[in-house]
Design a protein around this motif. Structure first.
Motif, mmCIF file in Angstrom:
data_model
loop_
_atom_site.group_PDB
_atom_site.id
_atom_site.type_symbol
_atom_site.label_atom_id
_atom_site.label_comp_id
_atom_site.label_asym_id
_atom_site.label_seq_id
_atom_site.Cartn_x
_atom_site.Cartn_y
_atom_site.Cartn_z
ATOM 1 N N ASP A 95 -48.742 -7.404 5.474
ATOM 2 C CA ASP A 95 -47.686 -7.094 4.466
ATOM 3 C C ASP A 95 -46.315 -6.294 5.046
ATOM 4 N N ILE A 96 -46.765 -5.309 6.021
ATOM 5 C CA ILE A 96 -45.683 -4.619 6.243
ATOM 6 C C ILE A 96 -44.802 -5.334 7.388
ATOM 7 N N ASP A 97 -45.391 -6.285 8.100
ATOM 8 C CA ASP A 97 -44.727 -7.193 9.112
ATOM 9 C C ASP A 97 -43.893 -8.011 8.347
ATOM 10 N N ALA A 98 -44.443 -8.582 7.150
ATOM 11 C CA ALA A 98 -43.581 -9.659 6.414
ATOM 12 C C ALA A 98 -42.539 -8.884 5.887
ATOM 13 N N ALA A 99 -42.642 -7.761 5.319
ATOM 14 C CA ALA A 99 -41.742 -7.048 4.874
ATOM 15 C C ALA A 99 -40.351 -7.054 5.574
ATOM 16 N N ILE A 100 -40.714 -6.458 6.820
ATOM 17 C CA ILE A 100 -39.778 -6.262 8.135
ATOM 18 C C ILE A 100 -38.950 -7.650 8.107
ATOM 19 N N ALA A 101 -39.661 -8.707 8.088
ATOM 20 C CA ALA A 101 -39.159 -10.116 8.605
ATOM 21 C C ALA A 101 -38.170 -10.666 7.271
ATOM 22 N N ILE A 102 -38.725 -10.382 6.071
ATOM 23 C CA ILE A 102 -38.207 -10.461 4.987
ATOM 24 C C ILE A 102 -36.642 -9.878 4.792
ATOM 25 N N ASP A 103 -36.754 -8.684 5.170
ATOM 26 C CA ASP A 103 -35.598 -8.097 5.288
ATOM 27 C C ASP A 103 -34.531 -8.320 6.011
#
Length: 173
Positions: A95-103
């Protein structure tokens, strides 16, 4: 434009023009996600770009807000927890990896004159079914994207930095 100016320019768009997004711009937004860092470089993410009206309508049923239906593009962000890095205490960083990519994607979109709105309050199970995803993929977020029909807010309310930062150790002021 400086990075801080770009970050301030980005806002949650909830009204989109009826105008298609150029494939080149979509690819640039996806490239920003591709180059985003991930824990131990595991890269456990998969992105599904939805532009087909029928599929967008089915996804919109998972998040029934009228404004959502106006977005010409929806990027569905998926994570594969079997690929993601886990810390020694078991903390899964998918989820952290996804948050970085989404940002990265939201900022790239803003830089290209596009608007986005990070959506997490949707029926993930139903979205999973609509997209016929394999069991190992989890839908983490939806990112509607397009040209904004609204003007950016004048001043986004933000806490003062002194309320958010401590030096050397935690201090509640």
């Amino acid at each position: 434009m400086s990075f801080i100016q770009l970050a301030k320019k980005r806002y949650s768009v909830r009204s989109y023009l009826d105008k298609p997004v150029e494939i080149e711009k979509i690819l640039q937004v996806l490239e920003a996600a591709r180059v985003a860092p991930s824990a131990v470089n595991k890269q456990p993410l998969h992105f599904i770009v939805v532009t087909n009206e029928d599929t967008k309508s089915k996804i919109a049923d998972t998040y029934p807000r009228d404004w959502f239906k106006t977005a010409p593009v929806v990027i569905v962000v998926c994570g594969d927890h079997s690929l993601s890095w886990k810390r020694n205490d078991g903390k899964d960083h998918c989820d952290i990896d996804a948050a970085i990519a989404i940002d990265h994607m939201t900022l790239a979109a803003a830089d290209l004159g596009l608007g986005t709105c990070w959506v997490c309050a949707f029926d993930a199970k139903k979205c999973h079914e609509v997209l016929n995803l394999p069991e190992n993929l989890e839908v983490i977020a939806l990112l509607p994207m397009g040209y904004s029909a609204d003007k950016a807010p004048e001043n986004k309310k933000r806490r003062d930095i002194s309320e958010m930062v401590s030096w050397e150790e935690y201090k509640k002021e």
